[in-house]
Design a protein around this motif. Sequence first.
Motif, PDB file in Angstrom:
ATOM      1  N   ARG A  38     -10.266   5.421  24.287  1.00  0.00           N
ATOM      2  CA  ARG A  38      -9.859   4.788  23.338  1.00  0.00           C
ATOM      3  C   ARG A  38      -8.582   4.059  23.983  1.00  0.00           C
ATOM      4  O   ARG A  38      -8.448   2.840  23.412  1.00  0.00           O
ATOM      5  CB  ARG A  38      -9.741   5.504  22.217  1.00  0.00           C
ATOM      6  CG  ARG A  38     -11.289   6.068  21.712  1.00  0.00           C
ATOM      7  CD  ARG A  38     -12.115   4.880  21.084  1.00  0.00           C
ATOM      8  NE  ARG A  38     -11.390   4.200  20.105  1.00  0.00           N
ATOM      9  CZ  ARG A  38     -11.992   3.147  19.383  1.00  0.00           C
ATOM     10  NH1 ARG A  38     -13.523   3.202  19.797  1.00  0.00           N
ATOM     11  NH2 ARG A  38     -11.860   2.478  18.855  1.00  0.00           N
ATOM     12  N   ILE A  41      -8.907   1.050  26.359  1.00  0.00           N
ATOM     13  CA  ILE A  41      -9.699   0.067  25.739  1.00  0.00           C
ATOM     14  C   ILE A  41      -8.793  -0.689  24.890  1.00  0.00           C
ATOM     15  O   ILE A  41      -8.451  -1.920  24.952  1.00  0.00           O
ATOM     16  CB  ILE A  41     -10.857   0.483  24.875  1.00  0.00           C
ATOM     17  CG1 ILE A  41     -12.117   1.088  25.744  1.00  0.00           C
ATOM     18  CG2 ILE A  41     -11.380  -0.611  23.891  1.00  0.00           C
ATOM     19  CD1 ILE A  41     -13.214   1.818  25.062  1.00  0.00           C
ATOM     20  N   ASP A  42      -8.033  -0.008  23.845  1.00  0.00           N
ATOM     21  CA  ASP A  42      -7.037  -0.689  23.188  1.00  0.00           C
ATOM     22  C   ASP A  42      -5.930  -1.430  23.904  1.00  0.00           C
ATOM     23  O   ASP A  42      -5.478  -2.409  23.550  1.00  0.00           O
ATOM     24  CB  ASP A  42      -6.338   0.515  22.062  1.00  0.00           C
ATOM     25  CG  ASP A  42      -7.233   1.033  21.300  1.00  0.00           C
ATOM     26  OD1 ASP A  42      -8.399   0.305  20.901  1.00  0.00           O
ATOM     27  OD2 ASP A  42      -6.842   2.043  20.807  1.00  0.00           O
ATOM     28  N   ASP A  43      -5.382  -0.762  25.258  1.00  0.00           N
ATOM     29  CA  ASP A  43      -4.520  -1.337  25.964  1.00  0.00           C
ATOM     30  C   ASP A  43      -4.847  -2.667  26.635  1.00  0.00           C
ATOM     31  O   ASP A  43      -4.253  -3.628  26.476  1.00  0.00           O
ATOM     32  CB  ASP A  43      -4.158  -0.442  27.028  1.00  0.00           C
ATOM     33  CG  ASP A  43      -2.762  -0.953  27.975  1.00  0.00           C
ATOM     34  OD1 ASP A  43      -2.043  -1.612  27.662  1.00  0.00           O
ATOM     35  OD2 ASP A  43      -3.030  -0.880  29.056  1.00  0.00           O
ATOM     36  N   VAL A  44      -6.113  -2.624  27.069  1.00  0.00           N
ATOM     37  CA  VAL A  44      -6.689  -3.714  27.790  1.00  0.00           C
ATOM     38  C   VAL A  44      -7.052  -5.025  26.503  1.00  0.00           C
ATOM     39  O   VAL A  44      -6.614  -6.206  26.910  1.00  0.00           O
ATOM     40  CB  VAL A  44      -8.081  -3.757  28.264  1.00  0.00           C
ATOM     41  CG1 VAL A  44      -8.875  -4.761  28.713  1.00  0.00           C
ATOM     42  CG2 VAL A  44      -7.849  -2.644  29.533  1.00  0.00           C
ATOM     43  N   ARG A  45      -7.528  -4.310  25.223  1.00  0.00           N
ATOM     44  CA  ARG A  45      -7.598  -5.384  24.229  1.00  0.00           C
ATOM     45  C   ARG A  45      -6.310  -6.118  23.747  1.00  0.00           C
ATOM     46  O   ARG A  45      -6.278  -7.274  23.526  1.00  0.00           O
ATOM     47  CB  ARG A  45      -8.343  -4.788  23.127  1.00  0.00           C
ATOM     48  CG  ARG A  45      -8.451  -5.458  21.894  1.00  0.00           C
ATOM     49  CD  ARG A  45      -9.082  -4.866  20.758  1.00  0.00           C
ATOM     50  NE  ARG A  45     -10.392  -4.052  20.980  1.00  0.00           N
ATOM     51  CZ  ARG A  45     -10.711  -2.886  20.853  1.00  0.00           C
ATOM     52  NH1 ARG A  45     -10.028  -2.180  20.263  1.00  0.00           N
ATOM     53  NH2 ARG A  45     -12.021  -2.580  21.066  1.00  0.00           N
ATOM     54  N   ARG A  46      -5.355  -5.319  23.614  1.00  0.00           N
ATOM     55  CA  ARG A  46      -3.961  -5.916  23.384  1.00  0.00           C
ATOM     56  C   ARG A  46      -3.510  -6.721  24.521  1.00  0.00           C
ATOM     57  O   ARG A  46      -2.826  -8.026  24.127  1.00  0.00           O
ATOM     58  CB  ARG A  46      -2.978  -4.662  23.522  1.00  0.00           C
ATOM     59  CG  ARG A  46      -2.885  -4.294  21.910  1.00  0.00           C
ATOM     60  CD  ARG A  46      -1.460  -3.214  21.879  1.00  0.00           C
ATOM     61  NE  ARG A  46      -1.344  -2.212  22.689  1.00  0.00           N
ATOM     62  CZ  ARG A  46      -1.968  -0.936  22.367  1.00  0.00           C
ATOM     63  NH1 ARG A  46      -2.732  -0.856  21.533  1.00  0.00           N
ATOM     64  NH2 ARG A  46      -1.836  -0.112  23.595  1.00  0.00           N
ATOM     65  N   ARG A  47      -3.499  -6.465  25.812  1.00  0.00           N
ATOM     66  CA  ARG A  47      -3.002  -7.308  26.798  1.00  0.00           C
ATOM     67  C   ARG A  47      -3.965  -8.676  26.901  1.00  0.00           C
ATOM     68  O   ARG A  47      -3.219  -9.803  26.869  1.00  0.00           O
ATOM     69  CB  ARG A  47      -3.354  -6.882  28.170  1.00  0.00           C
ATOM     70  CG  ARG A  47      -2.092  -5.868  28.634  1.00  0.00           C
ATOM     71  CD  ARG A  47      -2.216  -5.381  29.897  1.00  0.00           C
ATOM     72  NE  ARG A  47      -2.938  -4.218  29.984  1.00  0.00           N
ATOM     73  CZ  ARG A  47      -3.411  -3.627  31.009  1.00  0.00           C
ATOM     74  NH1 ARG A  47      -3.336  -4.569  32.098  1.00  0.00           N
ATOM     75  NH2 ARG A  47      -4.254  -2.615  31.161  1.00  0.00           N
ATOM     76  N   VAL A  48      -5.332  -8.481  26.731  1.00  0.00           N
ATOM     77  CA  VAL A  48      -5.966  -9.857  26.673  1.00  0.00           C
ATOM     78  C   VAL A  48      -5.948 -10.767  25.522  1.00  0.00           C
ATOM     79  O   VAL A  48      -5.641 -12.006  25.587  1.00  0.00           O
ATOM     80  CB  VAL A  48      -7.630  -9.360  26.657  1.00  0.00           C
ATOM     81  CG1 VAL A  48      -8.538 -10.614  26.428  1.00  0.00           C
ATOM     82  CG2 VAL A  48      -7.879  -8.862  27.960  1.00  0.00           C
ATOM     83  N   GLN A  49      -5.752 -10.064  24.248  1.00  0.00           N
ATOM     84  CA  GLN A  49      -5.448 -11.019  23.092  1.00  0.00           C
ATOM     85  C   GLN A  49      -4.083 -11.374  22.873  1.00  0.00           C
ATOM     86  O   GLN A  49      -3.885 -12.497  22.517  1.00  0.00           O
ATOM     87  CB  GLN A  49      -5.692 -10.068  21.778  1.00  0.00           C
ATOM     88  CG  GLN A  49      -7.161  -9.709  21.784  1.00  0.00           C
ATOM     89  CD  GLN A  49      -7.420  -8.788  20.395  1.00  0.00           C
ATOM     90  OE1 GLN A  49      -6.478  -8.248  20.013  1.00  0.00           O
ATOM     91  NE2 GLN A  49      -8.756  -8.778  19.779  1.00  0.00           N
ATOM     92  N   ASN A  55      -6.556 -14.732  19.084  1.00  0.00           N
ATOM     93  CA  ASN A  55      -8.119 -14.736  18.668  1.00  0.00           C
ATOM     94  C   ASN A  55      -9.016 -15.528  19.826  1.00  0.00           C
ATOM     95  O   ASN A  55      -9.972 -15.562  19.882  1.00  0.00           O
ATOM     96  CB  ASN A  55      -8.345 -15.369  17.567  1.00  0.00           C
ATOM     97  CG  ASN A  55      -7.872 -16.518  17.447  1.00  0.00           C
ATOM     98  OD1 ASN A  55      -7.328 -17.331  18.432  1.00  0.00           O
ATOM     99  ND2 ASN A  55      -7.960 -17.441  16.080  1.00  0.00           N
TER     100      ASN A  55
END
Length: 61
Positions: A38, A41-49, A55
């Motif tokens: 988790r 996943i959260d780290d990658v999501r933060r970097r991408v967003q 958005n």
Amino acid sequence: MASLFNKVVQFANSPKGKQVIRQATDKAQQMAKDPKTRAKIDDVRRRVQGGRGGNGSGPVR
């Protein structure tokens, strides 16, 4: 290409295919509950967003 898709569908509907799908689903759910996974996943999501303003709805090129 339709014959390949039909073969995949036949396999997915077979008892062995259903077993493989069930095992993969169980493994994915187990990994999703793991705190380390988790966090990744959260780290990658933060970097991408964060790189796209949040958005990702910028101008289309």
